[in-house]
Design a protein around this motif. Structure first.
Motif: not given
Length: 238
Positions: A5, A7, A9, A41-43, A70, A100, A211, A213
């Motif tokens: 996955s 990320n 961001n 995935t996104v945060h 997340e 982070t 995950s 990124g």
């Protein structure tokens, strides 16, 4: 095979630095799917310094692979997840001003809160993963809260890997074995890279998902996004 996955961001960080819609976050996510990633995935954070809540809504409408949202389950985040209904939500106890994620949940001290939040997401059919340090008690605590999976916080593994890979992975292997005993799915993330990913995945082959990124987007500057996604997927094939 462990799923990748990505990320995204950091793609949003570049966009936000100039305003407008370049690079286009949704287009990038669709390309990443097309290049072989099994999830996005996104945060989203309260200060919207990278992924924004509207990005999450747009991504849910566009993606065909799994969307993993997340973040810290503050009221606004909970409302967003219940509205969007992603495949998975990953609960992360980060402060509003954290650069982070920097720690996992104390699932024992926060059992009542995590149990309530997990039940709310389960009512919408959302898989719940709880972000934890590689500690067996925290893994067992996540199970007691009703979680479906844990995500092991791999910053310490990545930091210690160059000096002693075996020592670096040892607590993660123990925590992963506890997750398996508890009947929990297993995710992992934070500072995983082309340098250290294969070692981790080979020793914990029942990891469901990683995950990644920051390292992946940095590598994409040199190798190109399509090639980089495939390089990471290759590290998970053995």
């Amino acid at each position: 095979m462990t799923k990748l996955s990505v990320n995204i961001n950091k793609i949003a960080v570049v966009r936000n630095s100039r305003g407008g819609n370049l690079p286009d976050v949704v287009r990038a996510a669709l390309d990443i799917e097309r290049f072989g990633a099994e999830g996005i995935t996104v945060h989203p954070r309260p200060d919207a310094r990278h992924i924004r809540y509207d990005d999450v809504r747009d991504l849910k409408r566009a993606l065909t692979t799994e969307l993993n949202i997340e973040g810290n389950p503050i009221p606004g985040f909970i409302d967003l997840v219940l509205e969007v209904v992603p495949a998975q939500v990953t609960l992360v106890p980060d402060a509003h001003d954290a650069i982070t994620s920097n720690a996992g949940w104390d699932t024992l001290a926060n059992r009542a809160f995590l149990t309530d939040v997990t039940a709310r997401f389960h009512a919408k059919g959302i898989r719940v993963s709880v972000f934890v340090d590689p500690v067996a008690e925290m893994v067992a605590g996540a199970k007691a809260c009703g979680a479906d999976r844990v995500e092991l916080y791999t910053e310490a593994y990545a930091r210690e890997y160059p000096d002693d890979p075996q020592r670096a992975v040892a607590p993660y292997l123990a925590a992963a074995e506890e997750a398996r005993r508890q009947g929990l799915g297993l995710n992992a993330g934070h500072d995983l890279s082309l340098e250290n990913l294969r070692w981790f995945a080979e020793r914990i082959p029942w990891t469901d998902e990683v995950s990644i990124g920051h390292a992946l987007i940095c590598d994409a500057l040199y190798y190109g996004l399509e090639n980089t996604v495939q390089l990471y997927r290759r590290e998970l094939k053995f």
